[in-house]
Enzyme design. Structure first.
Site, PDB file in Angstrom:
ATOM      1  N   ASP A  57      12.334   7.937  10.010  1.00 51.34           N
ATOM      2  CA  ASP A  57      11.186   8.249  10.864  1.00 51.34           C
ATOM      3  C   ASP A  57      11.031   7.208  11.968  1.00 51.34           C
ATOM      4  O   ASP A  57      10.247   7.393  12.894  1.00 51.34           O
ATOM      5  CB  ASP A  57       9.905   8.273  10.005  1.00 51.34           C
ATOM      6  CG  ASP A  57       8.677   8.707  10.792  1.00 51.34           C
ATOM      7  OD1 ASP A  57       8.791   9.701  11.542  1.00 51.34           O
ATOM      8  OD2 ASP A  57       7.619   8.066  10.677  1.00 51.34           O
ATOM      9  N   CYS A  70      10.723   4.828   6.535  1.00 49.65           N
ATOM     10  CA  CYS A  70       9.508   5.140   7.307  1.00 49.65           C
ATOM     11  C   CYS A  70       8.798   3.837   7.647  1.00 49.65           C
ATOM     12  O   CYS A  70       7.584   3.826   7.834  1.00 49.65           O
ATOM     13  CB  CYS A  70       8.572   6.029   6.489  1.00 49.65           C
ATOM     14  SG  CYS A  70       9.187   7.671   6.198  1.00 49.65           S
ATOM     15  N   ALA A  71       9.556   2.711   7.682  1.00 50.37           N
ATOM     16  CA  ALA A  71       8.900   1.412   7.927  1.00 50.37           C
ATOM     17  C   ALA A  71       9.086   0.995   9.390  1.00 50.37           C
ATOM     18  O   ALA A  71       8.251   1.317  10.245  1.00 50.37           O
ATOM     19  CB  ALA A  71       9.434   0.368   6.961  1.00 50.37           C
ATOM     20  N   ARG A 129       0.823  -1.222   0.000  1.00 50.41           N
ATOM     21  CA  ARG A 129       0.000   0.000   0.000  1.00 50.41           C
ATOM     22  C   ARG A 129       0.856   1.272   0.000  1.00 50.41           C
ATOM     23  O   ARG A 129       0.695   2.143  -0.856  1.00 50.41           O
ATOM     24  CB  ARG A 129      -0.903   0.021   1.252  1.00 50.41           C
ATOM     25  CG  ARG A 129      -2.103  -0.871   1.172  1.00 50.41           C
ATOM     26  CD  ARG A 129      -2.843  -0.851   2.497  1.00 50.41           C
ATOM     27  NE  ARG A 129      -2.040  -1.459   3.532  1.00 50.41           N
ATOM     28  CZ  ARG A 129      -2.243  -2.684   4.015  1.00 50.41           C
ATOM     29  NH1 ARG A 129      -3.251  -3.391   3.595  1.00 50.41           N
ATOM     30  NH2 ARG A 129      -1.457  -3.183   4.952  1.00 50.41           N
ATOM     31  N   GLU A 140      12.735   3.098  20.308  1.00 50.04           N
ATOM     32  CA  GLU A 140      12.050   4.393  20.263  1.00 50.04           C
ATOM     33  C   GLU A 140      11.557   4.786  21.648  1.00 50.04           C
ATOM     34  O   GLU A 140      10.967   3.953  22.333  1.00 50.04           O
ATOM     35  CB  GLU A 140      10.870   4.324  19.283  1.00 50.04           C
ATOM     36  CG  GLU A 140      11.343   4.148  17.848  1.00 50.04           C
ATOM     37  CD  GLU A 140      10.218   4.149  16.825  1.00 50.04           C
ATOM     38  OE1 GLU A 140       9.045   4.275  17.203  1.00 50.04           O
ATOM     39  OE2 GLU A 140      10.527   4.016  15.631  1.00 50.04           O
ATOM     40  N   HIS A 159       8.867   9.208  14.483  1.00 51.46           N
ATOM     41  CA  HIS A 159       7.798   8.255  14.101  1.00 51.46           C
ATOM     42  C   HIS A 159       6.465   8.984  13.860  1.00 51.46           C
ATOM     43  O   HIS A 159       5.436   8.644  14.462  1.00 51.46           O
ATOM     44  CB  HIS A 159       7.632   7.177  15.177  1.00 51.46           C
ATOM     45  CG  HIS A 159       7.033   5.906  14.626  1.00 51.46           C
ATOM     46  ND1 HIS A 159       7.365   4.655  15.066  1.00 51.46           N
ATOM     47  CD2 HIS A 159       6.107   5.698  13.648  1.00 51.46           C
ATOM     48  CE1 HIS A 159       6.686   3.734  14.404  1.00 51.46           C
ATOM     49  NE2 HIS A 159       5.907   4.355  13.520  1.00 51.46           N
ATOM     50  N   ILE A 160       6.527   9.979  12.967  1.00 50.50           N
ATOM     51  CA  ILE A 160       5.327  10.795  12.710  1.00 50.50           C
ATOM     52  C   ILE A 160       4.619  10.394  11.425  1.00 50.50           C
ATOM     53  O   ILE A 160       3.722  11.102  10.955  1.00 50.50           O
ATOM     54  CB  ILE A 160       5.673  12.309  12.648  1.00 50.50           C
ATOM     55  CG1 ILE A 160       6.780  12.576  11.611  1.00 50.50           C
ATOM     56  CG2 ILE A 160       6.060  12.833  14.019  1.00 50.50           C
ATOM     57  CD1 ILE A 160       6.998  14.058  11.299  1.00 50.50           C
ATOM     58  N   GLY A 161       5.037   9.248  10.848  1.00 48.42           N
ATOM     59  CA  GLY A 161       4.461   8.828   9.556  1.00 48.42           C
ATOM     60  C   GLY A 161       2.949   8.920   9.506  1.00 48.42           C
ATOM     61  O   GLY A 161       2.376   9.445   8.543  1.00 48.42           O
ATOM     62  N   ALA A 162       2.289   8.417  10.526  1.00 48.66           N
ATOM     63  CA  ALA A 162       0.817   8.358  10.490  1.00 48.66           C
ATOM     64  C   ALA A 162       0.176   9.560  11.183  1.00 48.66           C
ATOM     65  O   ALA A 162      -1.045   9.615  11.330  1.00 48.66           O
ATOM     66  CB  ALA A 162       0.347   7.079  11.171  1.00 48.66           C
TER      67      ALA A 162
END
Ligand code: NAD
Length: 324
Positions: free
Chosen positions: A272, A246-247, A167, A277, A295-298
């Protein structure tokens, strides 16, 4: 003169006592809570402690969490009424899935809600690497005019390699194509035909490493992808290439990456996600060639709202089925 107005339609009586009890144990978008309140009695306790959770879970028919709350086997067996667990976001690593399934409790999640958000961040990081935007901004804030030293490069005409064309990988490919990039992808679970249909040329990992100017990772963390990019793979990359992840942090050997940046093998990296973390003052985060985000991907309003609403609808659907 006063007149008593009759309601046009008979008043609807809502028997809230027949509503299921739902505990939301982590922060979710307000739209999700509002939707839930139309069909359930909701306890919104985004800061609930593990101890209180364990003590009170017995009264709930459904539990909605993000990644903060650990849904352990103990917790699941302390919840005799529990019918469904909703996980807002991606990944079930914080949930004792075997325990849930052994009790026939389905777990619903929202894997596609953040696709666009992560893809857009990936493009943002790639542009930041190419045009050195964070460095330029930091210089301006120090009162410096770094125009001459901040020579960048263009994405147009460059090759982007994507590992994992699911996706997010596909959404990244579509957007990178709009920048005039050539796209190659490695995904052993897709045929060359499927990769072509998704807008990229199929390549094996070795070719992808050798040809990519920008390499972006979009695979899940599995036994196969843990440490997928180690010292050997980084050494095979094109000189002066850039890496974007970003995974999940553990897909890359972080020390090997810092070495490759120190040695000038890679021009830069944008990350990211991290093996641990938050990573604190790690060698990689402090590295001048690294752009790091927490970790701001979402983390977009749209993705958060979509994720919350998707989960709420699925949780309510399971509860409705369980009642019929
Ligand atoms: P997806 O399942 O749609 O796509 C993953 C793709 O990776 C699939 O096409 C699969 O075939 C491929 N793949 C699996 N193992 C592989 C391997 N060994 N080598 C190459 N390809 C492999 O998942 P997605 O929705 O695109 O999400 C990808 C990942 O992004 C997630 O697993 C998650 O770790 C990460 N993610 C990060 C954030 C963030 O906030 N930064 C948010 C959402 C997702």
């Amino acid at each position: 003169m006063y007149r008593i107005m009759e309601p046009e339609t008979p008043m609807q009586t809502i028997h809230r006592s027949s509503f299921p009890n739902v505990l939301v144990a982590d922060a979710i978008a307000p739209a999700g809570v509002e939707r839930l309140e139309q069909s359930a009695r909701v306890a919104y306790q985004p800061d609930i402690s593990p101890e209180t959770l364990k003590k009170t879970i017995a009264r709930y028919d459904a539990l909605i969490v993000r990644s903060r709350t650990r849904v352990t086997a103990d917790l699941i067996f302390a919840a005799p009424k529990l019918r469904v667990i909703g996980r807002v976001g991606v990944g079930l690593d914080t949930i004792a899935t075997d325990a849930a399934w052994s009790r026939g409790i389905p777990i619903v999640n929202s894997p596609s809600a953040s696709t666009v958000a992560v893809a857009e961040l990936t493009l943002g990081l790639m542009l930041s690497l190419a045009r050195r935007i964070p460095e330029a901004d930091a210089g301006m804030k120090r009162g410096e005019w770094l125009k001459r030293s901040l020579m960048g490069s263009e994405l147009s005409g460059k090759t982007m390699g994507i590992i994992g064309l699911g996706r997010i990988g596909m959404a990244v490919a579509q957007r990178a194509a709009a920048f005039g990039m050539r796209l190659i992808a490695f995904d052993p679970y897709l045929s060359s035909g499927q990769i072509n249909e998704r807008g990229a040329e199929a390549a094996n990992l070795a070719r992808l490493l050798q040809e990519s100017d920008y390499l972006s990772l979009h695979v899940p963390l599995t036994d196969d992808t843990y440490g997928l990019l180690g010292a050997r793979e980084l050494a095979q990359m094109k000189n002066g290439a850039n890496l974007i992840c970003c995974a999940r942090g553990k897909i890359i050997d972080e020390n090997a990456l810092a070495d490759a940046l120190d040695a000038g093998k890679l021009a830069g990296a944008a990350l990211d996600v991290f093996a641990v973390e938050p990573p604190g003052y790690s060698r990689l985060v402090q590295h001048p060639k690294v752009i790091a985000t927490p970790h701001i991907g979402a983390m977009t309003r749209e993705a958060q709202e979509k994720a919350a609403l998707e989960i709420v609808e699925q949780v309510l659907a399971v509860l409705k089925r369980a009642n019929n």
